[in-house]
Design a protein around this motif. Structure first.
Motif, PDB file in Angstrom:
ATOM      1  N   LEU A  32      42.394  40.012  33.721  1.00  0.00           N
ATOM      2  CA  LEU A  32      42.031  39.584  32.767  1.00  0.00           C
ATOM      3  C   LEU A  32      43.103  39.101  32.016  1.00  0.00           C
ATOM      4  N   GLY A  35      44.338  36.866  34.718  1.00  0.00           N
ATOM      5  CA  GLY A  35      44.398  35.491  34.444  1.00  0.00           C
ATOM      6  C   GLY A  35      44.825  34.611  33.457  1.00  0.00           C
ATOM      7  N   SER A 161      37.019  41.126  41.156  1.00  0.00           N
ATOM      8  CA  SER A 161      37.129  41.055  40.442  1.00  0.00           C
ATOM      9  C   SER A 161      38.622  40.887  39.564  1.00  0.00           C
ATOM     10  N   GLY A 164      38.693  37.510  40.814  1.00  0.00           N
ATOM     11  CA  GLY A 164      37.208  36.329  39.779  1.00  0.00           C
ATOM     12  C   GLY A 164      38.450  36.019  38.404  1.00  0.00           C
ATOM     13  N   ALA A 165      38.807  37.203  37.552  1.00  0.00           N
ATOM     14  CA  ALA A 165      39.492  36.576  36.505  1.00  0.00           C
ATOM     15  C   ALA A 165      40.586  35.621  36.634  1.00  0.00           C
ATOM     16  N   ALA A 168      38.448  32.143  37.415  1.00  0.00           N
ATOM     17  CA  ALA A 168      38.558  31.728  36.251  1.00  0.00           C
ATOM     18  C   ALA A 168      39.224  30.779  35.005  1.00  0.00           C
ATOM     19  N   SER A 169      39.886  31.249  35.005  1.00  0.00           N
ATOM     20  CA  SER A 169      41.604  31.021  34.626  1.00  0.00           C
ATOM     21  C   SER A 169      42.152  29.247  35.291  1.00  0.00           C
ATOM     22  N   TYR A 170      41.974  28.758  36.259  1.00  0.00           N
ATOM     23  CA  TYR A 170      42.156  28.218  37.205  1.00  0.00           C
ATOM     24  C   TYR A 170      41.076  27.421  37.171  1.00  0.00           C
ATOM     25  N   LEU A 171      39.721  27.414  36.772  1.00  0.00           N
ATOM     26  CA  LEU A 171      38.457  26.839  36.161  1.00  0.00           C
ATOM     27  C   LEU A 171      38.761  25.962  35.039  1.00  0.00           C
ATOM     28  N   VAL A 172      39.091  26.990  34.218  1.00  0.00           N
ATOM     29  CA  VAL A 172      39.163  26.835  31.858  1.00  0.00           C
ATOM     30  C   VAL A 172      39.803  25.858  32.932  1.00  0.00           C
TER      31      VAL A 172
END
Length: 603
Positions: A32, A35, A161, A164-165, A168-172
């Protein structure tokens, strides 16, 4: 049904990985963290683009938020500061990624060692009956190949994993730049996932096929390596080579089929992602809804995100391919648990001062067998007596010895030592008082000394010398190149059959047992060495209980009691003089069948 089973196996596997105490929580925190730092670095792109002249980027809410943050920290929003912060974030991300990868590798290797050691322990403490009826190659296959595949799947889980972290950071960040653009891209991404469901089912099927072909390959190699001498003697090498090649071809085909499916899924997903990104960029440019700076940031994000999402899909496919290996592991472990020996706990071995009693013993190797191997045997073995078991091959002598030694449990009847029934953990505890020299000698690929100490690690030099002398092995061991420290080779290949048996006998005597079982212990000896061991056995007479199984009657005619076993039943028992003179008796017929020149040693 297959999908349900794969889902259940995946849940079991993930639950087991989560329960493993190998620092999973710390690893996830590091993932995390990486990310988060990646996302922070991407957020800096908007003000950076504004400072180098791209219009519209400075007015974006993200840029405004960063400006307020810099004002609170008392930092000027200048190009050198932003570049320095960007380099710092990259360095921090790389350090965290290094620690993450190190922790991930340690976690993966530790988890695999945990599974392998756990299964090996289960195998070591299974009942002898289960072990003897299971192909050794099946154990080896699961302990090596299947556990290795679980390790590869675990790597994919941890990579999934980590990625995925990052995703997720890219999408945010992408949502912060343009919710509409990102939402449309996600809808296309979900739509592209739907055709992959059939591929996922096929992936599980191919993983099961690989498990089956590898099991056959291990069996083929084990059969040749275990029976090399017989294969050469019968000229069967080509047959074994052909069998191995056929199963190797099956394994190769299973791997190629998966690689073909895996590669097609990757090509299709990445090509589709590139087409979607191109379509969205064309739409954004034509509509004029996005400033150039925001569009460049989104292109940078999605050019990284697209292969990363493809990697997530491929990683999931690899995990599904691993699930049959985990299922095979769990099946083997469950079988071993169900066949586990009762725990000994604090139970002490029963005393052996009076004798051993067998009452109505019945035993079958397979419960469905119509005829038992041992059929209603009643037998008394007094303490410190020498009892001989004789009879035709296949009569049940070795099986009866395994029952007496506590290696097997009877299906019916009872075995008692000094009135205590050998049941539950007491049967296993009883084996501490027993030493067993079986027909097939087992020796470690080590020195003579190490093979002796394997049975009695605390034995001193005097005890080793005494055991070798009693087993008629002292002279030949002294004549070896390095004496007692000579390497005997795998399974004792550098020794003759008779030498191996004498080492095994010495090892048994080193344990100082109260019951010594000799199963054809002199079958590979010449007459001179047989007489030497017979003299040693005669010397032990009265000091411990001896159970001798033999075809050569010359080794048992001095026994206190002789038991003749045929078709799993005791057909005759008594002392040598009585049975040898009994008209029509089984032992007398066996004596009459011996050539005259071989009867001298029985006089």
């Amino acid at each position: 049904m297959e999908k349900i089973q794969s889902t259940v196996q995946l849940r079991r596997y993930l639950a087991e990985l989560a329960a493993y105490r190998g620092g999973l929580a710390i690893t996830l925190v590091l993932m995390l963290g990486v990310g988060l730092l990646e996302g922070m670095g991407l957020l800096l792109l908007l003000p950076l683009l504004g400072l180098v002249g791209f219009s519209g980027s400075s007015d974006h809410p993200v840029a405004e938020g960063l400006r307020r943050l810099f004002d609170m920290l008392g930092l000027p929003l200048t190009l050198p500061v932003l570049l320095g912060l960007f380099v710092g974030l990259i360095g921090a991300k790389l350090l965290l990624a290094y620690w993450r990868d190190l922790r991930t590798t340690r976690l993966r290797l530790g988890f695999i060692d945990h599974l392998r050691n756990r299964l090996f322990r289960r195998i070591a403490f299974t009942e002898w009956l289960f072990f003897s009826l299971t192909r050794a190659a099946d154990f080896t296959h699961v302990l090596t190949s299947e556990v290795q595949r679980i390790g590869q799947g675990t790597y994919q889980v941890l990579q999934l994993s980590a990625n995925g972290a990052l995703a997720a950071s890219y999408l945010v960040v992408a949502i912060g730049v343009s919710p509409l653009f990102t939402g449309v891209a996600l809808l296309f991404g979900v739509a592209m996932m739907l055709p992959l469901r059939r591929i996922q089912r096929r992936t599980v099927e191919l993983g099961g096929g690989l498990t089956r072909t590898q099991r056959l390959l291990f069996a083929a190699s084990g059969e040749l390596l275990g029976g090399m001498k017989a294969a050469k003697a019968h000229g069967a090498e080509e047959w074994h080579v052909a069998q191995f090649a056929r199963h190797a071809e099956g394994q190769r085909q299973a791997q190629l089929d998966f690689q073909r499916l895996y590669g097609l899924a990757r090509v299709g997903y990445q090509w589709g992602a590139a087409a979607v990104l191109a379509l969205l960029v064309w739409w954004a440019v034509k509509s004029g809804r996005l400033p150039a700076a925001e569009l460049l940031v989104l292109i940078a994000i999605f050019s990284r995100l697209a292969p990363m999402l493809s990697g997530l899909q491929q990683g999931y496919q690899q995990i599904l391919h691993m699930l049959p290996a985990y299922a095979a592991f769990r099946a083997m472990e469950t079988a071993c648990e169900e066949a586990a020996e009762p725990p000994v706990g604090t139970l002490a071995p029963p005393p052996f001062r009076q004798g051993l009693c067998l009452e109505g013993i019945v035993f079958r190797y397979r419960k469905e067998s119509p005829r038992p191997v041992i059929a209603g045997v009643d037998l008394q073995i007094p303490a410190r007596a020498t009892v001989a078991l004789v009879g035709p091959s296949g009569g049940g002598k070795s099986t009866l010895a395994d029952l007496i030694a506590g290696l097997l449990a009877p299906d019916a009847g009872h075995i008692s030592v000094d009135g205590m029934r050998l049941e539950g953990g007491l049967r296993r505890a009883w084996r501490r008082r027993v030493a067993y020299v079986p027909q097939e000698t087992f020796l470690l690929h080590d020195t003579v000394r190490a093979n002796l100490l394997w049975a009695a690690p605390e034995a001193d030099e005097a005890a080793l010398a005494r055991a070798l002398r009693l087993a008629a092995a002292e002279r030949f061991v002294a004549a070896l190149p390095e004496g007692i420290d000579t390497l005997v080779g795998e399974r004792g290949v550098r020794l003759s059959g008779g030498e191996r048996q004498r080492i095994a006998l010495a090892r048994a005597l080193l344990q100082e047992p109260e019951l010594l079982i000799l199963d054809e212990a002199t079958s590979a000896l010449d007459t001179e060495n047989e007489r030497a061991i017979q003299a040693a056995i005669d010397e032990l007479h009265g000091s411990l209980t001896l159970l001798v199984i033999a075809h050569r009657l010359s080794t048992i005619h001095r026994a206190d009691r002789i038991v003749v076993l045929e078709k799993g039943r005791v057909v005759e028992e008594g002392a040598w003089p009585e049975l040898a003179e009994r008209r029509g008796g089984r032992l007398r017929r066996m004596i009459e069948d011996i050539p005259p020149e071989n009867t001298e040693s029985m006089s």
